[in-house]
Design a protein around this motif. Structure first.
Motif, PDB file in Angstrom:
ATOM      1  N   LEU A  69       0.835  -1.207   0.000  1.00 50.74           N
ATOM      2  CA  LEU A  69       0.000   0.000   0.000  1.00 50.74           C
ATOM      3  C   LEU A  69       0.861   1.245   0.000  1.00 50.74           C
ATOM      4  N   TYR A  70       1.887   1.252   0.825  1.00 51.24           N
ATOM      5  CA  TYR A  70       2.754   2.413   0.950  1.00 51.24           C
ATOM      6  C   TYR A  70       3.387   2.768  -0.392  1.00 51.24           C
ATOM      7  N   CYS A  71       3.778   1.761  -1.156  1.00 55.02           N
ATOM      8  CA  CYS A  71       4.394   2.000  -2.460  1.00 55.02           C
ATOM      9  C   CYS A  71       3.426   2.711  -3.401  1.00 55.02           C
ATOM     10  N   PHE A  72       2.179   2.262  -3.427  1.00 56.19           N
ATOM     11  CA  PHE A  72       1.190   2.921  -4.272  1.00 56.19           C
ATOM     12  C   PHE A  72       0.931   4.349  -3.806  1.00 56.19           C
ATOM     13  N   VAL A  73       0.945   4.553  -2.517  1.00 58.04           N
ATOM     14  CA  VAL A  73       0.745   5.899  -1.977  1.00 58.04           C
ATOM     15  C   VAL A  73       1.918   6.796  -2.370  1.00 58.04           C
ATOM     16  N   MET A  74       3.146   6.311  -2.237  1.00 59.34           N
ATOM     17  CA  MET A  74       4.309   7.124  -2.622  1.00 59.34           C
ATOM     18  C   MET A  74       4.242   7.502  -4.097  1.00 59.34           C
ATOM     19  N   PHE A  75       3.813   6.569  -4.934  1.00 51.72           N
ATOM     20  CA  PHE A  75       3.665   6.856  -6.359  1.00 51.72           C
ATOM     21  C   PHE A  75       2.598   7.936  -6.563  1.00 51.72           C
ATOM     22  N   GLY A  76       1.475   7.796  -5.886  1.00 49.10           N
ATOM     23  CA  GLY A  76       0.397   8.778  -5.996  1.00 49.10           C
ATOM     24  C   GLY A  76       0.796  10.145  -5.479  1.00 49.10           C
ATOM     25  N   VAL A  77       1.543  10.181  -4.387  1.00 53.28           N
ATOM     26  CA  VAL A  77       1.998  11.455  -3.833  1.00 53.28           C
ATOM     27  C   VAL A  77       3.000  12.102  -4.791  1.00 53.28           C
ATOM     28  N   ARG A  96      11.132   6.889  -3.711  1.00 51.42           N
ATOM     29  CA  ARG A  96      10.670   5.960  -2.661  1.00 51.42           C
ATOM     30  C   ARG A  96       9.874   4.821  -3.289  1.00 51.42           C
ATOM     31  N   ALA A  97       9.068   5.136  -4.293  1.00 51.52           N
ATOM     32  CA  ALA A  97       8.270   4.106  -4.969  1.00 51.52           C
ATOM     33  C   ALA A  97       9.149   3.121  -5.741  1.00 51.52           C
ATOM     34  N   THR A  98      10.336   3.544  -6.185  1.00 52.05           N
ATOM     35  CA  THR A  98      11.216   2.622  -6.917  1.00 52.05           C
ATOM     36  C   THR A  98      11.806   1.550  -6.017  1.00 52.05           C
ATOM     37  N   LYS A  99      11.688   1.705  -4.714  1.00 52.90           N
ATOM     38  CA  LYS A  99      12.219   0.709  -3.783  1.00 52.90           C
ATOM     39  C   LYS A  99      11.232  -0.438  -3.547  1.00 52.90           C
ATOM     40  N   CYS A 100      10.122  -0.411  -4.244  1.00 55.03           N
ATOM     41  CA  CYS A 100       9.079  -1.419  -4.073  1.00 55.03           C
ATOM     42  C   CYS A 100       9.393  -2.691  -4.849  1.00 55.03           C
TER      43      CYS A 100
END
Length: 161
Positions: A69-77, A96-100
């Motif tokens: 979930l956090y990864c999708f949120v970072m992408f959205g932010v 941050r999303a690339t660390k998913c």
């Protein structure tokens, strides 16, 4: 329209339960879910951003239990910041999303970073990312868009040898 109204009702119910579950794991997850609901489904990016800020204020970042979930949120932010033309904050969130563990999300985050580098006049950094995506991504659309963008940056088509 019926389903959208129903979804709005369910999201409002979830939002109404936040105070009663604070500061549990359920509260943490609900904030992330509400961000995604408002950002991706209800298209209210400003409202979504308030849930992200609440999450960061209370929990300060990523946790293993909410990593997906956090990864999708970072992408959205990242998208939220890019829309606001706060490109440095957008890059930070996309990184941050690339660390998913999600390869598609990671590739789209890298693509968006390259696009922002173009906007900032950092042609060399954008080119490097596009070339990486062309050779390593399994997403055909990202590869195609990266080749197109690379063509406009370099003036020649990128061929794999």
């Amino acid at each position: 329209n019926f389903f959208r109204n129903r979804l709005v009702s369910v999201v409002k119910e979830l939002e109404g339960t936040l105070d009663s579950v604070r500061p549990t794991r359920l509260y943490r997850k609900a904030l992330l879910e509400l961000f995604i609901a408002y950002n991706d489904v209800l298209k209210d990016k400003d409202k979504a951003f308030t849930f992200y800020k609440e999450y960061e204020k209370n929990f300060g970042g990523d946790t293993d239990e909410n990593r997906g979930l956090y990864c999708f949120v970072m992408f959205g932010v990242g998208g939220y910041y890019a829309d606001k033309k706060d490109y440095m904050s957008a890059i930070k969130m996309y990184k941050r999303a690339t660390k998913c563990d999600n390869p598609s999300l990671k590739d789209w985050a890298l693509f968006n970073i390259a696009w922002i580098y173009e906007k900032l006049g950092k042609k060399g950094e954008a080119i490097k990312i596009y070339k990486t995506l062309i050779t390593k991504s399994s997403n055909g659309k990202i590869v195609k868009e990266s080749k197109r963008n690379l063509f406009f940056l370099e003036g020649e088509w990128f061929y794999e040898y």
